[in-house]
Design a protein around this motif. Sequence first.
Motif, PDB file in Angstrom:
ATOM      1  N   ALA A 140       0.583  -0.966   0.108  1.00  0.00           N
ATOM      2  CA  ALA A 140       0.207  -0.287  -0.116  1.00  0.00           C
ATOM      3  C   ALA A 140       0.819   1.033   0.143  1.00  0.00           C
ATOM      4  CB  ALA A 140      -0.792  -0.316   1.443  1.00  0.00           C
ATOM      5  N   PHE A 168       0.725   5.341   1.065  1.00  0.00           N
ATOM      6  CA  PHE A 168      -0.180   6.542   1.836  1.00  0.00           C
ATOM      7  C   PHE A 168       0.492   8.210   0.916  1.00  0.00           C
ATOM      8  CE2 PHE A 168      -1.891   3.709   4.687  1.00  0.00           C
ATOM      9  CZ  PHE A 168      -1.269   2.353   4.232  1.00  0.00           C
ATOM     10  N   SER A 215      -9.461   7.364   5.111  1.00  0.00           N
ATOM     11  CA  SER A 215      -9.562   6.586   4.478  1.00  0.00           C
ATOM     12  C   SER A 215      -9.218   7.262   2.546  1.00  0.00           C
ATOM     13  CB  SER A 215     -10.493   5.841   3.484  1.00  0.00           C
ATOM     14  OG  SER A 215     -11.580   5.881   4.631  1.00  0.00           O
ATOM     15  N   ILE A 253      -4.752   7.182   1.055  1.00  0.00           N
ATOM     16  CA  ILE A 253      -4.880   6.017   0.270  1.00  0.00           C
ATOM     17  C   ILE A 253      -4.287   6.033  -0.584  1.00  0.00           C
ATOM     18  CG2 ILE A 253      -4.982   3.084   0.848  1.00  0.00           C
ATOM     19  CD1 ILE A 253      -6.248   3.483   3.404  1.00  0.00           C
TER      20      ILE A 253
END
Length: 201
Positions: free
Chosen positions: A122, A124, A187, A190
Motif C-alpha cells: 500500500a 500513503f 481513507s 491511501i
Amino acid sequence: MKKRRLYHILLATTLCINTFSPFIVSAKNLSNVVIAESNVNKDIIEARKDDLNFLITTLENKHPNMYNKNDKAVFEKKIKEVESNLDKMNDFEFGINLCEILSLIGDSHTKPAIGNLLGEDAHFLPLNFAIVDEGLLISAAPNENKQVLGGILTSINGYSMEEIKQKLMPFLIFDNQVYLDKEFVNSFYIYEILEYYNILN
C-alpha cells in the motif's frame, strides 16, 4: 507453484456488528481457499459468492435493523453488480465492494476490516491531518516539505476535497457527520483507494 491462503472477506481480521452485545465473525468461519497464484478462477469466484451469502445471511440474522437506511432491493442490486464482476476483481477490489455493500446499512459499527488486503504494497500520502473549521489542517509532513505544516489541504490531482469525499461516499461507512469526517480522513490518503475511485492514476 507458489500458493497462498485467501480469506475473501477478511484477512486475519474480524467483523464487528453492533447489536445489544457485539457479535464477532471470525475469519476462520469464512471460506479459506488455498489456490495457485493465477488469474481469478471459478473456485475463487464461487468462494467469494459463498462469502457474500454468508455475510448477508449473518447480517440479516444478527443486525437489529439492517434495512433501515436502504430497503432489501437496493442491497440485492448491489450484490448482483458485485457478483457479475467477481472475475475482474483482485482481493483489494473485492474488499472495497464489501465496504460499499456495508455502507448501505449506514451503521458505523458494522464494517469490514480490509487493511490487511492492502498488504505491504500500500502507498500513503506522507501527511497527517487534523479536522478544523477551515478543512483539513496538515499536522505532519516529511522534513523536505515542512513548509506546508499548518496549511489547509484543498485539492488532490485537481479534485477539491469535497469532490473527493463525494467520490468516496459509496465506500465510507458512517451514521453521522462526525463519523463521516473521521472515515474520510482515515481513507482518502491511501493511494490505492484514490486510484480505485479514479482520483489518481
